[in-house]
Design an enzyme around this catalytic site. Structure first.
Site, PDB file in Angstrom:
ATOM      1  N   GLU A  84      46.503  -4.183 -80.220  1.00  0.00           N
ATOM      2  CA  GLU A  84      44.968  -3.539 -79.772  1.00  0.00           C
ATOM      3  C   GLU A  84      44.289  -3.811 -80.961  1.00  0.00           C
ATOM      4  OE1 GLU A  84      43.088   1.096 -79.568  1.00  0.00           O
ATOM      5  OE2 GLU A  84      44.948   0.550 -80.918  1.00  0.00           O
ATOM      6  N   ASP A 107      49.474  -0.679 -82.155  1.00  0.00           N
ATOM      7  CA  ASP A 107      48.480  -0.032 -82.359  1.00  0.00           C
ATOM      8  C   ASP A 107      47.617  -0.060 -83.547  1.00  0.00           C
ATOM      9  OD1 ASP A 107      46.863   2.699 -81.322  1.00  0.00           O
ATOM     10  OD2 ASP A 107      47.428   3.483 -83.159  1.00  0.00           O
TER      11      ASP A 107
END
Length: 750
Positions: free
Chosen positions: A478, A425
């Protein structure tokens, strides 16, 4: 007592002793009167028990009562022994000041075992740190079972273990500090399910908030925040035949799931339609194994991706502010229950990917923030150590102990939970020192740039380590910027990820679909632009949870028009997505056309599927389409085998701006090509000619306007024969009827 002993005793009384083993346990001593020229040798046993009235010492091997200990100072009991005494291990019988009797095995007799050197494999510190169930041999007697506690706190004055086994009394179990910054203590009788925390004092002796175990494998739910002793070796896996999947030539279609809101156990609301009420409890891991896995398999996905299942205090963070990085959240069950969920996935042919958060951590008092009274895990300078958007701490990637903690955690999930990959993330926030910061709020690197060099080095080490141990695992970034080489190997100066989310494709394609069909001609290039840079990375096409929260509505809600046009547009969009090069990701609910924005406290719009209405028919049709697209995608190599090979894709029609029509070919090795034609207007295009590379009959594989999907049923039935009419650079062509707001997949006869 000597001054050294007196000093240690005062520290024990004050709850800040850092070297309890120097005083307590069995020690050799010199005996004889003061000034003796021939001093003797003996032993002394010292026990620290401030809650005791009397203490008797019993030989653990022979069960003989050795004697009553003498209290020489408040809480300190002593018993002298001859040098020839065979005593090696002992237990204590205690009469407490509250006149309660109990026995226990004294932890201070195990110093040799506590300080024995243990080889720790690089980046596998989880096998050593935290609370580990161990058996210590009490030769020649039985093994002593208990827990070895270890915690890294190099700047602490003292550390003690407190828990359900000692009445949360920090005086009873002070830990031994060592030069490596790791505090240690073995406590007998502690077992699976016992709760514990650590009580630390900073270098000045100031008491800090109780801390959960950074390496804790199991944790309480709020308002509690204790760690829980857990046996990592207890679960028996049944996925021996499983292999990691998700390599670049294989299909990868990911169903992204938030476990707490996929479906809830709810009572019927009593309405005549048999609808669900608005409240209900979350399903457990094992219930999810029974309900979620068959559903995802039936829908044809290859993987599930879980929003971070690591323990987190705030449910509204969806797991993206984890405190217990080594513990699957106990909201849905025990770690064994979570293993059972993964196990069932593998037995059902599903890979499991976890969202993983090494970019930041929350400031909850029981967490990592100022862990030993200093910024141990985070950067001290808030220009690097504090995230202004999320109000969280940022890991100090320059510290070896922090890198080890994080990379060990990544391997932990693959080692102990058989996870197939990690989606990392907020990588963009890690790469740039000026991420979400204004001028003057960040400090340049040594070269004067904005690249976070320590974070870059960390990410490279992370990927090298994971792929070094698990070559068939996947790591996914990401990352929303144009940082070069995110998914290139580190030996090519890349970051080493296996894949990168294509945020540009997601943004451009959704913006295109938001336009009314009559205006899409002015934005024709938005759907084509992704192929200009597609081969620069190994992309995944994400339609993730980020697109259906914070007022963004739903994917269906982004489509213009009435229900028919919205569902038709969404079906065409999914057809385009599954035909476009790159792996696929859909957030839960996208497959049924959810009408309401995702709510982590609720569940998906499952009642839609039960509606005996036009909208219910559309929803069921969309679900069937996603199922068929997944099966088509997995069955035909042309749709996945050459995702990152320039030979795997070519435009056939890219200039039909006025009619908003696109056509392209997908190829995979020696397999036949697949022609995909998309019409993004509600007009039926009759006698539409498309050039094709192969002479002979062609057949529709799938048509998103099929009546079985809730469409109008404009299809090209049966066999379509090529005509020797040159078109689009080919000597032969097909004449098609293009359905409205639809994507059509065709394949030659072979």
């Amino acid at each position: 007592m000597t001054n050294s002993i007196e000093s240690l005793l005062e520290d024990l009384k004050d709850g800040c002793c850092s070297r309890p083993f120097d005083l307590l346990g069995i020690h050799d001593v010199t005996t004889g009167p003061p000034g003796s020229h021939s001093p003797g040798k003996g032993k002394v046993v010292r026990v620290w028990r401030p809650d005791a009235l009397t203490v008797h010492l019993i030989n653990l091997v022979s069960e003989e009562r050795v004697g009553e200990m003498r209290q020489v100072a408040s809480g300190l009991f002593v018993l002298g022994l001859d040098a020839s005494s065979p005593l090696r291990c002992y237990r204590l019988e205690i009469q407490s000041k509250e006149h309660q009797s109990f026995t226990f095995i004294d932890p201070w007799q195990f110093g040799d075992h506590v300080f024995n050197p243990v080889f720790v494999e690089p980046y596998r510190s989880y096998r050593y740190m935290g609370a580990r169930l161990v058996n210590i041999p009490a030769v020649p007697g039985p093994d002593v079972q208990g827990v070895m506690f270890r915690i890294y706190a190099p700047h602490a004055r003292s550390v003690a273990v407190v828990g359900s086994f000692n009445g949360w009394d920090a005086r009873l179990h002070p830990m031994q500090g060592c030069d490596d910054g790791i505090w240690r203590l073995f406590i007998p009788h502690v077992s699976t399910g016992d709760l514990y925390k650590f009580e630390l004092r900073n270098a000045g002796g100031e008491l800090l908030p109780h801390k959960s175990d950074p390496y804790g494998f199991y944790a309480e739910q709020p308002p509690g925040n204790a760690s829980i002793v857990y046996d990592q070796k207890h679960y028996r896996w049944q996925d021996q035949d499983w292999r990691h999947q998700g390599q670049q030539h294989e299909p990868m279609s990911i169903y992204e799931v938030h476990l707490g809101s996929w479906r809830r156990e709810q009572a019927f609301d009593g309405s005549s339609s048999g609808g669900f009420g608005s409240e209900g409890r979350c399903l457990t891991y094992r219930e999810l194994a029974n309900e979620l896995i068959p559903y995802v398999v039936e829908q044809g996905f290859t993987h599930i991706e879980l929003l971070p299942p690591m323990e987190h205090p705030f449910t509204g963070s969806w797991g993206y502010q984890p405190v217990g990085l080594y513990a699957p959240t106990s909201r849905f069950g025990s770690p064994d229950d979570f293993k059972a969920l993964v196990d069932r996935c593998h037995q059902s042919g599903l890979g499991v990917i976890l969202d993983w958060v090494p970019a930041h951590f929350p400031s909850d008092p029981h967490g990592l923030g100022r862990f030993d009274g200093t910024p141990l895990y985070e950067y001290a300078d808030p220009r690097r150590g504090w995230h202004p958007d999320w109000q969280t701490h940022i890991y100090d990637y320059g510290k070896p102990a922090v890198r080890d903690f994080l990379i060990s955690n990544a391997l932990f999930w693959l080692d102990c939970f058989h996870i197939d990959g990690l989606r990392v993330d907020a990588v963009a926030s890690m790469l740039y020192l000026d991420y979400s910061r204004s001028e003057g709020e960040w400090e340049p690197n040594v070269h004067g740039g904005n690249e976070h060099l320590e974070a870059v080095d960390f990410l490279k080490r992370l990927n090298e380590t994971i792929y070094g141990h698990y070559p068939e695992a996947v790591t996914i970034a990401e990352e929303s910027t144009s940082w070069p080489g995110v998914s290139k190997p580190t030996y090519e100066n890349g970051l080493g990820f296996g894949y990168k989310w294509n945020m540009g494709w997601m943004h451009d394609s959704l913006e295109y679909m938001k336009h009314e069909p009559q205006y899409r001609r002015y934005h024709h290039g938005e759907l084509m632009f992704s192929m200009e840079y597609h081969y620069s990375e190994h992309f995944i096409l994400p339609l993730s949870h980020d697109e259906v929260v914070h007022g963004k509505g739903t994917l269906l809600g982004k489509m213009p028009g009435d229900d028919w046009r919205r569902f038709a547009s969404l079906r065409a969009y999914y057809g385009f997505m599954f035909a476009h090069p790159g792996k696929k990701l859909l957030f839960m609910g996208a497959e049924i056309g959810s009408l309401t924005e995702w709510n982590h406290d609720g569940q998906l719009d499952w009642p839609l599927l039960a509606e005996k209405s036009e909208r219910g028919n559309y929803s069921r049709g969309l679900q069937q389409l996603v199922r068929d697209l997944n099966r088509l995608y997995r069955k035909y190599p042309a749709l996945h085998q050459s995702d990152y090979d320039t030979r795997g894709f070519c435009w056939v029609i890219g200039d039909d701006t006025e009619q908003s029509v696109y056509a392209f070919l997908r190829r995979g090795g020696s397999q036949p090509p697949i022609l995909v034609v998309c019409n993004f207007t509600p007009e039926v295009r009759h006698h539409y000619r498309v050039g094709v590379p192969k002479v002979g009959p062609w057949y529709e594989l799938i048509n998103t306007d099929g009546s079985c999907y809730g469409g109008s049923g404009v299809i090209n039935a049966g066999s379509l024969s090529t005509e020797f009419v040159e078109a689009h650079g080919y000597e032969q062509s097909l004449v098609l009827t293009l359905p409205p707001l639809a994507a059509v997949f065709l394949i030659p006869d072979y």
